[in-house]
Write a protein that holds these residues in place. Structure first.
Motif, mmCIF file in Angstrom:
data_model
loop_
_atom_site.group_PDB
_atom_site.id
_atom_site.type_symbol
_atom_site.label_atom_id
_atom_site.label_comp_id
_atom_site.label_asym_id
_atom_site.label_seq_id
_atom_site.Cartn_x
_atom_site.Cartn_y
_atom_site.Cartn_z
ATOM 1 N N PRO A 68 0.823 -1.211 0.000
ATOM 2 C CA PRO A 68 0.000 0.000 0.000
ATOM 3 C C PRO A 68 0.858 1.263 0.000
ATOM 4 C CG PRO A 68 0.136 -0.879 2.210
ATOM 5 C CD PRO A 68 0.854 -1.862 1.325
ATOM 6 N N THR A 69 0.399 2.282 -0.689
ATOM 7 C CA THR A 69 0.990 3.615 -0.622
ATOM 8 C C THR A 69 -0.072 4.550 -0.065
ATOM 9 O OG1 THR A 69 2.555 3.308 -2.452
ATOM 10 C CG2 THR A 69 1.892 5.558 -1.951
ATOM 11 N N VAL A 70 0.304 5.299 0.953
ATOM 12 C CA VAL A 70 -0.664 6.163 1.638
ATOM 13 C C VAL A 70 -0.163 7.602 1.630
ATOM 14 C CG1 VAL A 70 -1.933 6.558 3.788
ATOM 15 C CG2 VAL A 70 -1.295 4.226 3.135
ATOM 16 N N LEU A 71 -1.059 8.514 1.281
ATOM 17 C CA LEU A 71 -0.738 9.938 1.306
ATOM 18 C C LEU A 71 -1.677 10.655 2.265
ATOM 19 C CD1 LEU A 71 -0.349 8.929 -1.914
ATOM 20 C CD2 LEU A 71 0.482 11.279 -2.089
ATOM 21 N N VAL A 72 -1.120 11.535 3.077
ATOM 22 C CA VAL A 72 -1.907 12.352 3.997
ATOM 23 C C VAL A 72 -1.748 13.804 3.550
ATOM 24 C CG1 VAL A 72 -2.307 13.016 6.387
ATOM 25 C CG2 VAL A 72 -1.458 10.708 5.854
ATOM 26 N N ASN A 73 -2.825 14.374 3.075
ATOM 27 C CA ASN A 73 -2.786 15.734 2.512
ATOM 28 C C ASN A 73 -1.653 15.899 1.497
ATOM 29 O OD1 ASN A 73 -4.989 16.369 4.035
ATOM 30 N ND2 ASN A 73 -4.012 18.002 5.223
ATOM 31 N N GLY A 74 -1.466 14.882 0.663
ATOM 32 C CA GLY A 74 -0.473 14.958 -0.396
ATOM 33 C C GLY A 74 0.922 14.533 0.006
ATOM 34 N N HIS A 75 1.156 14.227 1.285
ATOM 35 C CA HIS A 75 2.465 13.784 1.769
ATOM 36 C C HIS A 75 2.495 12.253 1.818
ATOM 37 C CE1 HIS A 75 3.960 17.770 3.200
ATOM 38 N NE2 HIS A 75 2.663 18.030 3.314
ATOM 39 N N PHE A 76 3.567 11.662 1.278
ATOM 40 C CA PHE A 76 3.714 10.208 1.318
ATOM 41 C C PHE A 76 4.085 9.764 2.730
ATOM 42 C CE2 PHE A 76 4.130 11.012 -3.153
ATOM 43 C CZ PHE A 76 3.648 9.864 -3.783
ATOM 44 N N ALA A 77 3.299 8.853 3.280
ATOM 45 C CA ALA A 77 3.586 8.327 4.619
ATOM 46 C C ALA A 77 4.681 7.271 4.532
ATOM 47 C CB ALA A 77 2.328 7.732 5.224
ATOM 48 N N GLY A 78 5.755 7.477 5.295
ATOM 49 C CA GLY A 78 6.825 6.492 5.333
ATOM 50 C C GLY A 78 6.536 5.399 6.334
ATOM 51 N N SER A 79 5.840 5.740 7.412
ATOM 52 C CA SER A 79 5.450 4.783 8.457
ATOM 53 C C SER A 79 3.931 4.700 8.457
ATOM 54 C CB SER A 79 5.940 5.253 9.828
ATOM 55 O OG SER A 79 7.327 5.498 9.800
ATOM 56 N N ARG A 80 3.390 3.483 8.529
ATOM 57 C CA ARG A 80 1.941 3.329 8.384
ATOM 58 C C ARG A 80 1.304 2.605 9.566
ATOM 59 N NH1 ARG A 80 3.901 1.707 3.330
ATOM 60 N NH2 ARG A 80 3.471 -0.464 3.890
ATOM 61 N N SER A 81 1.960 2.581 10.715
ATOM 62 C CA SER A 81 1.336 1.965 11.884
ATOM 63 C C SER A 81 0.146 2.820 12.306
ATOM 64 C CB SER A 81 2.336 1.860 13.029
ATOM 65 O OG SER A 81 2.689 3.153 13.489
ATOM 66 N N LEU A 82 -0.754 2.243 13.086
ATOM 67 C CA LEU A 82 -1.930 2.980 13.547
ATOM 68 C C LEU A 82 -1.518 4.230 14.312
ATOM 69 C CD1 LEU A 82 -4.981 3.205 13.890
ATOM 70 C CD2 LEU A 82 -4.787 1.712 15.911
ATOM 71 N N GLU A 83 -0.521 4.094 15.196
ATOM 72 C CA GLU A 83 -0.069 5.220 15.998
ATOM 73 C C GLU A 83 0.495 6.327 15.116
ATOM 74 O OE1 GLU A 83 0.761 2.080 16.419
ATOM 75 O OE2 GLU A 83 -0.440 1.620 18.212
ATOM 76 N N CYS A 84 1.267 5.949 14.101
ATOM 77 C CA CYS A 84 1.856 6.952 13.208
ATOM 78 C C CYS A 84 0.787 7.643 12.381
ATOM 79 C CB CYS A 84 2.892 6.304 12.291
ATOM 80 S SG CYS A 84 4.419 5.813 13.143
ATOM 81 N N MET A 85 -0.173 6.894 11.888
ATOM 82 C CA MET A 85 -1.226 7.498 11.083
ATOM 83 C C MET A 85 -2.040 8.490 11.913
ATOM 84 S SD MET A 85 -0.833 6.489 8.014
ATOM 85 C CE MET A 85 -2.330 7.271 7.415
#
Length: 411
Positions: free
Chosen positions: A378-395
């Protein structure tokens, strides 16, 4: 001017350099098809060529979609098997032209011309299927088609042009020299194929490398954005009216997830992180789900997801697909069973899938994703920023920083 007499004469001639080039090209064809077979066995995990650096335009080449399509076989036999047999046949006939006398040479020349003619027609058909029907290209298949056309062109020149024959000057010394060229060519390609098999058998599958990275990511590492990929300049451009979304459209935070329904890490992320985030932030965050098929085998499932979305059953379809997840893709029977389970008409669903109703939309979205830097799932972006860490706490931390307007400052 063409005459039957001159044509028969050309059939019995031997042109040393031309025949050696034809022989070498046929062996190159064997290597190309064997390499395709090796990559198919790896599910093209590193692109069509097997080297990610050569697949910069992944949208242009999708060998998996082509090989797994209906045009990937002929008379129930894989085109890979036909390809190897075709090129070995050309190599055998070429060697026979060298070894045999003038009497048998005409038959070998005629046979090779016939086989190459059939090969050109079938290669043209396969290229047409890729361009007009499958809407995907196989780089190695195109390379094989190019070799076939070149072989045919050289054969046509030999039969249509009066070239200087080597027959009148052939001596024992020249015979041994040419025989050495043929033997060394076979040995070289055999070594090349052996090295190819050895290298890719020893190469760690991309899925295992991703699993290692996944473990490291969830091992308590500091929450970080992806330092190698800068933010998308216009995050709003990531979302279109065709996308599957949840949450308020005017939310200050938008999470975009690119996923493949056959990706094990996508399933883990969905079940361990996304479901919780949606439950806790459904009134504060807009969630956007963008299927990103890694292989052609995932396309029917992705189309089924869009068909389910039209009936308000996207989540149900996605959860059911994850439950039946398979590396090679779930079957039509599975999709029909899922449709029945979630209250959809199986016949209507499969009609939409088989008509490729959403294929163009999916491929355009995939191309756009690749252009902004999406290369895995999976690739996840938050407001256009690529998330490097995707744990629940980090998200959760990314969401909080996005709400505060500090997402790109300290993460």
């Amino acid at each position: 001017m063409f005459s039957l007499k001159s044509f028969r004469k050309r059939l019995r001639e031997y042109h040393s350099v031309w025949e050696q080039v034809l022989f070498g090209l046929s062996l190159l064809g064997v290597f190309t098809v064997v390499h395709l077979f090796i990559q198919q066995g790896r599910n093209f995990d590193r692109g069509c060529f097997g080297f990610e650096a050569l697949d910069t335009e992944q949208m242009a080449f999708d060998c998996s979609a082509v090989v797994s399509s209906g045009s990937g076989t002929f008379l129930g036999v894989s085109n890979i098997v036909w390809g190897v047999g075709f090129y070995l046949g050309i190599a055998f006939l070429t060697f026979a032209i060298f070894w045999g006398g003038r009497r048998w040479r005409a038959w070998m020349q005629g046979g090779r011309f016939g086989v190459l003619t059939g090969g050109v027609f079938y290669s043209s058909y396969l290229v047409y299927m890729q361009v007009a029907v499958i809407n995907a290209l196989c780089a190695l298949c195109l390379a094989s088609a190019g070799i076939t056309v070149l072989l045919f062109a050289m054969q046509a020149i030999l039969l249509a042009t009066d070239l200087q024959s080597s027959e009148t000057t052939m001596t024992d010394r020249l015979f041994k020299r040419d025989l050495t060229v043929y033997v060394y060519s076979v040995a070289f390609v055999a070594i090349l194929i052996g090295a190819d098999l050895t290298y890719f058998n020893a190469l760690t599958p991309a899925a295992e490398e991703a699993a290692t990275a996944h473990k490291e990511q969830y091992s308590g590492a500091a929450c970080q954005l992806n330092a190698e990929k800068g933010p998308v300049s216009d995050p709003s451009s990531l979302v279109s009216f065709q996308d599957v979304t949840m949450g308020p459209s005017d939310a200050s935070v938008t999470i975009v997830e690119y996923f493949d329904p056959n990706c094990p890490h996508c399933k883990t992320f969905h079940e361990e992180t996304m479901k919780t985030l949606i439950s806790e932030y459904s009134d504060q965050v807009r969630f956007v789900f963008k299927p990103f098929p890694l292989r052609g085998s995932s396309l029917p499932e992705v189309q089924a997801l869009y068909a389910a979305h039209q009936e308000g059953k996207f989540s149900e379809m996605l959860n059911a697909q994850y439950a039946r997840q398979s590396r090679t893709g779930i079957t039509e029977q599975d999709l029909r069973a899922i449709a029945s389970e979630i209250g959809m008409n199986p016949d209507v669903l499969m009609s939409r899938v088989n008509q490729n109703k959403y294929r163009e939309q999916i491929l355009k979205q995939r191309k756009r994703a690749i252009n902004i830097g999406v290369d895995s799932t999976p690739t996840v972006l938050v407001n256009g920023h690529f998330a490097g860490s995707r744990s629940l706490e980090c998200m959760k931390m990314f969401i909080q920083r996005a709400q505060e307007g500090t997402l790109g400052e300290g993460a």
